[in-house]
Scaffold this motif. Structure first.
Motif, PDB file in Angstrom:
ATOM      1  N   THR A   6       0.845  -1.207   0.000  1.00  9.28           N
ATOM      2  CA  THR A   6       0.000   0.000   0.000  1.00  9.28           C
ATOM      3  C   THR A   6       0.875   1.250   0.000  1.00  9.28           C
ATOM      4  O   THR A   6       1.869   1.307   0.722  1.00  9.28           O
ATOM      5  CB  THR A   6      -0.898   0.021   1.261  1.00  9.28           C
ATOM      6  OG1 THR A   6      -1.737  -1.141   1.245  1.00  9.28           O
ATOM      7  CG2 THR A   6      -1.760   1.280   1.326  1.00  9.28           C
ATOM      8  N   LYS A 151      -5.745   7.271  11.802  1.00 12.98           N
ATOM      9  CA  LYS A 151      -6.464   6.072  12.252  1.00 12.98           C
ATOM     10  C   LYS A 151      -7.716   5.836  11.404  1.00 12.98           C
ATOM     11  O   LYS A 151      -8.065   4.693  11.103  1.00 12.98           O
ATOM     12  CB  LYS A 151      -6.826   6.198  13.736  1.00 12.98           C
ATOM     13  CG  LYS A 151      -5.605   6.070  14.650  1.00 12.98           C
ATOM     14  CD  LYS A 151      -5.979   6.209  16.113  1.00 12.98           C
ATOM     15  CE  LYS A 151      -4.778   5.959  17.021  1.00 12.98           C
ATOM     16  NZ  LYS A 151      -5.101   6.202  18.447  1.00 12.98           N
ATOM     17  N   ILE A 154      -6.553   4.156   8.247  1.00 12.74           N
ATOM     18  CA  ILE A 154      -6.231   2.742   8.487  1.00 12.74           C
ATOM     19  C   ILE A 154      -7.499   1.906   8.607  1.00 12.74           C
ATOM     20  O   ILE A 154      -7.625   0.839   7.978  1.00 12.74           O
ATOM     21  CB  ILE A 154      -5.367   2.610   9.759  1.00 12.74           C
ATOM     22  CG1 ILE A 154      -3.972   3.205   9.522  1.00 12.74           C
ATOM     23  CG2 ILE A 154      -5.266   1.158  10.210  1.00 12.74           C
ATOM     24  CD1 ILE A 154      -3.179   3.446  10.807  1.00 12.74           C
ATOM     25  N   ASP A 155      -8.447   2.400   9.402  1.00 16.66           N
ATOM     26  CA  ASP A 155      -9.664   1.625   9.665  1.00 16.66           C
ATOM     27  C   ASP A 155     -10.568   1.555   8.439  1.00 16.66           C
ATOM     28  O   ASP A 155     -11.114   0.487   8.126  1.00 16.66           O
ATOM     29  CB  ASP A 155     -10.440   2.238  10.840  1.00 16.66           C
ATOM     30  CG  ASP A 155      -9.690   2.121  12.160  1.00 16.66           C
ATOM     31  OD1 ASP A 155      -8.746   1.308  12.224  1.00 16.66           O
ATOM     32  OD2 ASP A 155     -10.027   2.846  13.111  1.00 16.66           O
ATOM     33  N   ARG A 156     -10.720   2.675   7.765  1.00 16.35           N
ATOM     34  CA  ARG A 156     -11.663   2.713   6.636  1.00 16.35           C
ATOM     35  C   ARG A 156     -11.217   1.825   5.491  1.00 16.35           C
ATOM     36  O   ARG A 156     -12.036   1.194   4.817  1.00 16.35           O
ATOM     37  CB  ARG A 156     -11.835   4.159   6.158  1.00 16.35           C
ATOM     38  CG  ARG A 156     -12.989   4.343   5.173  1.00 16.35           C
ATOM     39  CD  ARG A 156     -13.305   5.808   4.955  1.00 16.35           C
ATOM     40  NE  ARG A 156     -13.660   6.474   6.206  1.00 16.35           N
ATOM     41  CZ  ARG A 156     -13.786   7.789   6.345  1.00 16.35           C
ATOM     42  NH1 ARG A 156     -13.597   8.569   5.299  1.00 16.35           N
ATOM     43  NH2 ARG A 156     -14.111   8.320   7.502  1.00 16.35           N
ATOM     44  N   PHE A 157      -9.906   1.750   5.270  1.00 18.47           N
ATOM     45  CA  PHE A 157      -9.407   1.007   4.114  1.00 18.47           C
ATOM     46  C   PHE A 157      -8.648  -0.257   4.506  1.00 18.47           C
ATOM     47  O   PHE A 157      -8.003  -0.879   3.669  1.00 18.47           O
ATOM     48  CB  PHE A 157      -8.548   1.926   3.248  1.00 18.47           C
ATOM     49  CG  PHE A 157      -9.295   3.152   2.777  1.00 18.47           C
ATOM     50  CD1 PHE A 157     -10.458   3.035   2.042  1.00 18.47           C
ATOM     51  CD2 PHE A 157      -8.845   4.426   3.117  1.00 18.47           C
ATOM     52  CE1 PHE A 157     -11.167   4.156   1.613  1.00 18.47           C
ATOM     53  CE2 PHE A 157      -9.538   5.551   2.702  1.00 18.47           C
ATOM     54  CZ  PHE A 157     -10.707   5.419   1.949  1.00 18.47           C
ATOM     55  N   ASN A 158      -8.746  -0.610   5.781  1.00 14.39           N
ATOM     56  CA  ASN A 158      -8.143  -1.863   6.263  1.00 14.39           C
ATOM     57  C   ASN A 158      -6.661  -1.958   5.889  1.00 14.39           C
ATOM     58  O   ASN A 158      -6.199  -2.944   5.334  1.00 14.39           O
ATOM     59  CB  ASN A 158      -8.927  -3.061   5.698  1.00 14.39           C
ATOM     60  CG  ASN A 158      -8.649  -4.331   6.484  1.00 14.39           C
ATOM     61  OD1 ASN A 158      -8.321  -4.285   7.662  1.00 14.39           O
ATOM     62  ND2 ASN A 158      -8.764  -5.463   5.816  1.00 14.39           N
ATOM     63  N   ILE A 159      -5.928  -0.909   6.217  1.00 19.07           N
ATOM     64  CA  ILE A 159      -4.494  -0.829   5.881  1.00 19.07           C
ATOM     65  C   ILE A 159      -3.669  -1.399   7.020  1.00 19.07           C
ATOM     66  O   ILE A 159      -3.928  -1.113   8.192  1.00 19.07           O
ATOM     67  CB  ILE A 159      -4.090   0.645   5.630  1.00 19.07           C
ATOM     68  CG1 ILE A 159      -4.777   1.181   4.367  1.00 19.07           C
ATOM     69  CG2 ILE A 159      -2.570   0.795   5.510  1.00 19.07           C
ATOM     70  CD1 ILE A 159      -4.643   2.686   4.188  1.00 19.07           C
ATOM     71  N   ASP A 160      -2.688  -2.201   6.674  1.00 15.64           N
ATOM     72  CA  ASP A 160      -1.686  -2.651   7.643  1.00 15.64           C
ATOM     73  C   ASP A 160      -0.493  -1.701   7.516  1.00 15.64           C
ATOM     74  O   ASP A 160       0.258  -1.769   6.525  1.00 15.64           O
ATOM     75  CB  ASP A 160      -1.263  -4.090   7.329  1.00 15.64           C
ATOM     76  CG  ASP A 160      -0.171  -4.603   8.272  1.00 15.64           C
ATOM     77  OD1 ASP A 160       0.370  -3.789   9.064  1.00 15.64           O
ATOM     78  OD2 ASP A 160       0.136  -5.803   8.206  1.00 15.64           O
TER      79      ASP A 160
END
Length: 205
Positions: A6, A151, A154-160
């Protein structure tokens, strides 16, 4: 190093050239006068409140009430805002193009931008539609460098974050991303950015 899947882009100063000088150079040919206006009237702090969701009208009227003698020059800021867009930063757009159409990387945008002016850029620049998702600060009522906007990304697009790169031309905005686990790149120019991507294992053809 973790495999990067990503890449998150800041927009202004990385992909889009934006500079109030494109308007105010004409009004204040003297650089000292122009800098004084930015430092004392239409300041970066004032502008960032619009990035965090304050309306352009409220922002303008607030300054006019405070500095009535500068009313005309204050109103010009958003009346002629589109003229502050210098256009795409071509070499960075080419990097984005390659990532979009020649790799399997997920691409996102995280930008400090007023929700009222961002649609203008969206209409002007096709490449802003290449992202898999974007977070626009004015729509979220918060902005970088506050950690909650990272944050949300990260949460909205499920990013690691441990598998993600974040790039921004404002070094201040890199610190929260680093703290959350992103590999961060301080953008200085497209050539330096390309080199940093290559060093992170991103193939650019």
């Amino acid at each position: 190093m973790q495999h990067i899947d990503t890449i998150v882009f800041d927009l202004g100063g990385v992909l889009v050239d934006w500079n109030p000088d494109y308007v105010y150079r004409e009004i204040f040919p003297d650089e000292k006068e122009r800098k004084w206006f930015y430092q004392n009237i239409c300041t970066p702090d004032w502008n960032e409140e619009q990035d965090a969701g304050r309306s352009l009208q409220e922002a303008t009227e607030l300054l006019v009430a405070k500095f009535p003698e500068h009313e005309d020059n204050i109103r010009i800021y958003y009346k002629r805002w589109e003229e502050m867009l210098g256009g795409p930063i071509p070499d960075t757009v080419e990097i984005l193009r390659h990532l979009k159409f020649n790799t399997d990387k997920k691409l996102y945008a995280l930008t400090n931008w007023s929700h009222e002016t961002f649609p203008v850029a969206l209409q002007k620049y096709d490449f802003l539609h290449w992202f898999d998702g974007r977070i626009v600060s004015g729509e979220e009522k918060t902005r970088k460098p506050f950690v909650d906007i990272y944050k949300k990304l990260i949460d909205r697009f499920n990013i690691d974050p441990s598998k993600a790169i974040y790039v921004d031309d404002n070094e201040r905005n890199l610190f929260p991303a680093k703290a959350l686990g992103f590999t961060s790149i301080h953008f200085k120019n497209p050539q330096q950015f390309k080199k940093a991507l290559l060093e992170s294992g991103i193939e650019l053809g």
